[in-house]
Scaffold this motif. Structure first.
Motif, PDB file in Angstrom:
ATOM      1  N   LYS A 149       1.282   2.603  13.362  1.00  0.00           N
ATOM      2  CA  LYS A 149      -0.174   2.672  13.537  1.00  0.00           C
ATOM      3  C   LYS A 149      -0.888   1.776  12.531  1.00  0.00           C
ATOM      4  CE  LYS A 149      -4.136   5.801  13.747  1.00  0.00           C
ATOM      5  NZ  LYS A 149      -5.005   4.690  13.872  1.00  0.00           N
ATOM      6  N   TYR A 150      -0.426   1.799  11.290  1.00  0.00           N
ATOM      7  CA  TYR A 150      -1.032   0.965  10.254  1.00  0.00           C
ATOM      8  C   TYR A 150      -0.979  -0.506  10.652  1.00  0.00           C
ATOM      9  CZ  TYR A 150      -1.787  -1.222   5.666  1.00  0.00           C
ATOM     10  OH  TYR A 150      -2.257  -1.996   4.639  1.00  0.00           O
ATOM     11  N   VAL A 151       0.208  -0.964  11.038  1.00  0.00           N
ATOM     12  CA  VAL A 151       0.388  -2.369  11.382  1.00  0.00           C
ATOM     13  C   VAL A 151      -0.414  -2.729  12.632  1.00  0.00           C
ATOM     14  CG1 VAL A 151       2.064  -4.136  12.068  1.00  0.00           C
ATOM     15  CG2 VAL A 151       2.599  -2.551  10.213  1.00  0.00           C
ATOM     16  N   LEU A 152      -0.400  -1.877  13.643  1.00  0.00           N
ATOM     17  CA  LEU A 152      -1.164  -2.155  14.860  1.00  0.00           C
ATOM     18  C   LEU A 152      -2.660  -2.252  14.553  1.00  0.00           C
ATOM     19  CD1 LEU A 152      -1.261  -2.567  17.923  1.00  0.00           C
ATOM     20  CD2 LEU A 152      -1.392  -0.071  18.155  1.00  0.00           C
ATOM     21  N   ASP A 153      -3.175  -1.307  13.780  1.00  0.00           N
ATOM     22  CA  ASP A 153      -4.598  -1.349  13.417  1.00  0.00           C
ATOM     23  C   ASP A 153      -4.917  -2.606  12.611  1.00  0.00           C
ATOM     24  OD1 ASP A 153      -5.014   1.069  14.709  1.00  0.00           O
ATOM     25  OD2 ASP A 153      -5.028   2.250  12.849  1.00  0.00           O
ATOM     26  N   CYS A 154      -4.050  -2.936  11.685  1.00  0.00           N
ATOM     27  CA  CYS A 154      -4.230  -4.121  10.844  1.00  0.00           C
ATOM     28  C   CYS A 154      -4.226  -5.403  11.683  1.00  0.00           C
ATOM     29  CB  CYS A 154      -3.125  -4.161   9.794  1.00  0.00           C
ATOM     30  SG  CYS A 154      -3.119  -5.631   8.749  1.00  0.00           S
ATOM     31  N   VAL A 155      -3.245  -5.528  12.563  1.00  0.00           N
ATOM     32  CA  VAL A 155      -3.147  -6.715  13.427  1.00  0.00           C
ATOM     33  C   VAL A 155      -4.390  -6.827  14.302  1.00  0.00           C
ATOM     34  CG1 VAL A 155      -1.895  -7.736  15.376  1.00  0.00           C
ATOM     35  CG2 VAL A 155      -0.636  -6.871  13.401  1.00  0.00           C
ATOM     36  N   ASP A 211       0.810  -1.222   0.000  1.00  0.00           N
ATOM     37  CA  ASP A 211       0.000   0.000   0.000  1.00  0.00           C
ATOM     38  C   ASP A 211       0.842   1.271   0.000  1.00  0.00           C
ATOM     39  OD1 ASP A 211      -2.276  -1.555   0.017  1.00  0.00           O
ATOM     40  OD2 ASP A 211      -2.689  -1.284   2.159  1.00  0.00           O
ATOM     41  N   GLY A 212       2.166   1.126   0.094  1.00  0.00           N
ATOM     42  CA  GLY A 212       3.046   2.289   0.084  1.00  0.00           C
ATOM     43  C   GLY A 212       2.924   3.162   1.326  1.00  0.00           C
ATOM     44  N   VAL A 213       2.712   2.536   2.476  1.00  0.00           N
ATOM     45  CA  VAL A 213       2.577   3.276   3.729  1.00  0.00           C
ATOM     46  C   VAL A 213       3.925   3.895   4.091  1.00  0.00           C
ATOM     47  CG1 VAL A 213       2.054   3.066   6.197  1.00  0.00           C
ATOM     48  CG2 VAL A 213       0.703   1.784   4.527  1.00  0.00           C
ATOM     49  N   GLU A 214       3.902   5.169   4.452  1.00  0.00           N
ATOM     50  CA  GLU A 214       5.127   5.870   4.825  1.00  0.00           C
ATOM     51  C   GLU A 214       5.624   5.379   6.186  1.00  0.00           C
ATOM     52  OE1 GLU A 214       4.966  10.117   4.476  1.00  0.00           O
ATOM     53  OE2 GLU A 214       3.567   9.973   2.790  1.00  0.00           O
ATOM     54  N   ALA A 215       6.928   5.509   6.406  1.00  0.00           N
ATOM     55  CA  ALA A 215       7.556   5.028   7.643  1.00  0.00           C
ATOM     56  C   ALA A 215       6.934   5.643   8.887  1.00  0.00           C
ATOM     57  CB  ALA A 215       9.058   5.297   7.607  1.00  0.00           C
TER      58      ALA A 215
END
Length: 78
Positions: free
Chosen positions: A55-61, A46-50
């Protein structure tokens, strides 16, 4: 009156204990790690910025865990 009060206490006790039984289980650490790796791959796709990655990974998990009837986590390690 005494029977009514006793019935109410019994009903409240039943509701309280059945809501505790409905709580989701804690996920095994291996599953959390598996979801973390999967979410990291999705973030890359998805090209998520560093700066937004944690937050992206935590929400996804947590989305994956809750959809699998596990408790959400407050932190992921990667």
């Amino acid at each position: 009156m005494k029977n009514t009060l006793l019935g109410m206490v019994a009903a409240l006790t039943f509701v309280a204990t059945s809501s505790l039984a409905d709580e989701n289980a804690v996920a095994p650490q291996e599953l959390v790690q598996e979801f973390t790796q999967m979410c990291l791959e999705w973030a890359n796709d998805d090209g998520v910025e560093a700066k937004d990655l944690k937050k992206y990974v935590l929400d996804c998990v947590n989305d994956e865990l809750t959809s699998s009837n596990y408790q959400a986590v407050s932190n992921v390690e990667f």
